[in-house]
Scaffold this active site. Sequence first.
Site, PDB file in Angstrom:
ATOM      1  N   LEU A   1      36.282  43.266  33.039  1.00  0.00           N
ATOM      2  CA  LEU A   1      36.128  41.834  32.760  1.00  0.00           C
ATOM      3  C   LEU A   1      36.899  41.408  31.505  1.00  0.00           C
ATOM      4  O   LEU A   1      37.025  42.167  30.553  1.00  0.00           O
ATOM      5  CB  LEU A   1      34.645  41.513  32.581  1.00  0.00           C
ATOM      6  CG  LEU A   1      33.743  41.868  33.778  1.00  0.00           C
ATOM      7  CD1 LEU A   1      32.297  41.497  33.482  1.00  0.00           C
ATOM      8  CD2 LEU A   1      34.213  41.189  35.066  1.00  0.00           C
TER       9      LEU A   1
ATOM     10  N   HIS B   1      37.212  36.001  33.385  1.00  0.00           N
ATOM     11  CA  HIS B   1      35.929  36.160  34.094  1.00  0.00           C
ATOM     12  C   HIS B   1      34.812  35.420  33.353  1.00  0.00           C
ATOM     13  O   HIS B   1      33.951  34.799  33.974  1.00  0.00           O
ATOM     14  CB  HIS B   1      35.544  37.641  34.201  1.00  0.00           C
ATOM     15  CG  HIS B   1      36.476  38.453  35.043  1.00  0.00           C
ATOM     16  ND1 HIS B   1      37.289  39.424  34.515  1.00  0.00           N
ATOM     17  CD2 HIS B   1      36.721  38.440  36.375  1.00  0.00           C
ATOM     18  CE1 HIS B   1      38.001  39.979  35.485  1.00  0.00           C
ATOM     19  NE2 HIS B   1      37.677  39.406  36.618  1.00  0.00           N
TER      20      HIS B   1
ATOM     21  N   GLN C   1      40.480  46.139  50.385  1.00  0.00           N
ATOM     22  CA  GLN C   1      41.533  45.172  50.067  1.00  0.00           C
ATOM     23  C   GLN C   1      42.733  45.815  49.384  1.00  0.00           C
ATOM     24  O   GLN C   1      43.692  45.127  49.046  1.00  0.00           O
ATOM     25  CB  GLN C   1      40.986  44.023  49.225  1.00  0.00           C
ATOM     26  CG  GLN C   1      40.631  44.366  47.785  1.00  0.00           C
ATOM     27  CD  GLN C   1      39.918  43.213  47.092  1.00  0.00           C
ATOM     28  OE1 GLN C   1      38.750  42.954  47.348  1.00  0.00           O
ATOM     29  NE2 GLN C   1      40.608  42.527  46.197  1.00  0.00           N
TER      30      GLN C   1
ATOM     31  N   GLY D   1      38.846  32.440  40.369  1.00  0.00           N
ATOM     32  CA  GLY D   1      39.890  31.997  39.436  1.00  0.00           C
ATOM     33  C   GLY D   1      41.144  31.538  40.180  1.00  0.00           C
ATOM     34  O   GLY D   1      41.557  32.159  41.168  1.00  0.00           O
TER      35      GLY D   1
ATOM     36  N   LYS E   1      44.041  31.946  39.289  1.00  0.00           N
ATOM     37  CA  LYS E   1      45.159  32.899  39.187  1.00  0.00           C
ATOM     38  C   LYS E   1      45.451  33.519  40.555  1.00  0.00           C
ATOM     39  O   LYS E   1      46.590  33.727  40.927  1.00  0.00           O
ATOM     40  CB  LYS E   1      44.896  33.990  38.155  1.00  0.00           C
ATOM     41  CG  LYS E   1      46.172  34.797  37.882  1.00  0.00           C
ATOM     42  CD  LYS E   1      45.956  35.904  36.925  1.00  0.00           C
ATOM     43  CE  LYS E   1      45.265  37.071  37.552  1.00  0.00           C
ATOM     44  NZ  LYS E   1      46.081  37.777  38.569  1.00  0.00           N
ATOM     45  N   ASP E   2      44.371  33.797  41.305  1.00  0.00           N
ATOM     46  CA  ASP E   2      44.544  34.324  42.665  1.00  0.00           C
ATOM     47  C   ASP E   2      44.517  33.144  43.635  1.00  0.00           C
ATOM     48  O   ASP E   2      43.596  32.996  44.441  1.00  0.00           O
ATOM     49  CB  ASP E   2      43.439  35.335  42.968  1.00  0.00           C
ATOM     50  CG  ASP E   2      43.535  36.541  42.065  1.00  0.00           C
ATOM     51  OD1 ASP E   2      44.511  37.286  42.182  1.00  0.00           O
ATOM     52  OD2 ASP E   2      42.655  36.716  41.201  1.00  0.00           O
TER      53      ASP E   2
ATOM     54  N   SER F   1      44.444  39.109  33.297  1.00  0.00           N
ATOM     55  CA  SER F   1      44.238  39.876  34.527  1.00  0.00           C
ATOM     56  C   SER F   1      43.717  41.257  34.149  1.00  0.00           C
ATOM     57  O   SER F   1      44.110  41.809  33.115  1.00  0.00           O
ATOM     58  CB  SER F   1      45.579  40.033  35.259  1.00  0.00           C
ATOM     59  OG  SER F   1      45.509  41.081  36.199  1.00  0.00           O
TER      60      SER F   1
HETATM   61  O1  PAF Z   1      39.478  38.680  42.736  1.00  0.00           O
HETATM   62  C1  PAF Z   1      38.823  39.727  42.810  1.00  0.00           C
HETATM   63  O2  PAF Z   1      38.412  40.322  41.807  1.00  0.00           O
HETATM   64  C2  PAF Z   1      38.512  40.308  44.172  1.00  0.00           C
HETATM   65  O3  PAF Z   1      39.566  40.111  45.056  1.00  0.00           O
HETATM   66  C3  PAF Z   1      37.175  39.794  44.764  1.00  0.00           C
HETATM   67  C4  PAF Z   1      37.228  38.306  45.027  1.00  0.00           C
HETATM   68  C5  PAF Z   1      36.050  40.111  43.812  1.00  0.00           C
HETATM   69  C6  PAF Z   1      36.911  40.494  46.097  1.00  0.00           C
HETATM   70  O4  PAF Z   1      36.862  41.881  45.943  1.00  0.00           O
END
Ligand code: PAF
Length: 294
Positions: A45, A49, A73, A162, A164-165, A200
């Site tokens: 974090l 965050h 992912q 966020g 950013k993503d 990040s």
């Molecule tokens: O952005 C992230 O940290 C991740 O992609 C998330 C949304 C927690 C899903 O694992």
Amino acid sequence: MYNLAPSKQDKILEVIATVAELESSLKPLKAKGLKIALVPTMGALHNGHLSLIAEAQKKADVVVCSIFVNPTQFTDPKDLEKYPRPLEHDIKMLTEAGCNFVFMPSVKEMYPSYPSPENWAIDLGNAEYVLEGEFRKGHYQGVTQIVFKLFDAVKPDVAFFGQKDFQQVLMIKNMVNELGLDVEIMTCPIIREEDGLAMSSRNIHLSPTDRAHSLVLSKALFFIEQNYEKQSFSDLLRNAKQIINEAPDVELDYLTIVDGDTLLPITEKAHQNTVALVAAKVGETRLIDNVIIN
Ligand code: PAF
């Protein structure tokens, strides 16, 4: 489940590892009519965050932060392995921020058949396959799979992500629409270091030299933002790419100006819902960033 000593805020952070415990802890709070917010994270974090937690606290009565490094992912196993996991630091930050619950499940808790894959295939629209979707095939199926499971476990009224993503938030909104989920999705602005680098969890991997070189990404985006009305699309992109090319060891994946819903390039300055996005490998670390133009 165990309680940590209260910090500044004189609140107790409850650390929870299973869905069953989470459900039983949240049940009485929901019965009282309290509004529940979820802030999904993969840990490591930072202030970005914390800004999500702060927004969640404004909008809801109870804030649940999840920390789960979601294997489905990651398209590169090495990336999954080296993802930072500073759990004590994270718990300290959440305690000091006055977060109410942190949900930190095991992989088996979230994916009982792991490593055998579970069925998950959802229509996220064509925007799934461009930009990040092109470089990290299947990434957004993995993201939406875990976010769906987290929504199912917490059943939040509202969830915070966020900007950013940028593409991730779009994919999550598309999932919510596709499945008709009853949760409000809030997007919070990018939090930057003083010199412009977007915060990040991956920044921790940047060597001091990479850290210095990484600044060309935000510089290129700010250039586009500041010159948007003055230059043609091709000049904007050419000049911004030149800024990026000035730094050695920065390998550009894409720099583009797109519609915020389709993520397809735009050609009209009058277009509304415009965003410039960049992704590049800086040394060994892949970074993404964006600015919303209008
Ligand atoms: O952005 C992230 O940290 C991740 O992609 C998330 C949304 C927690 C899903 O694992």
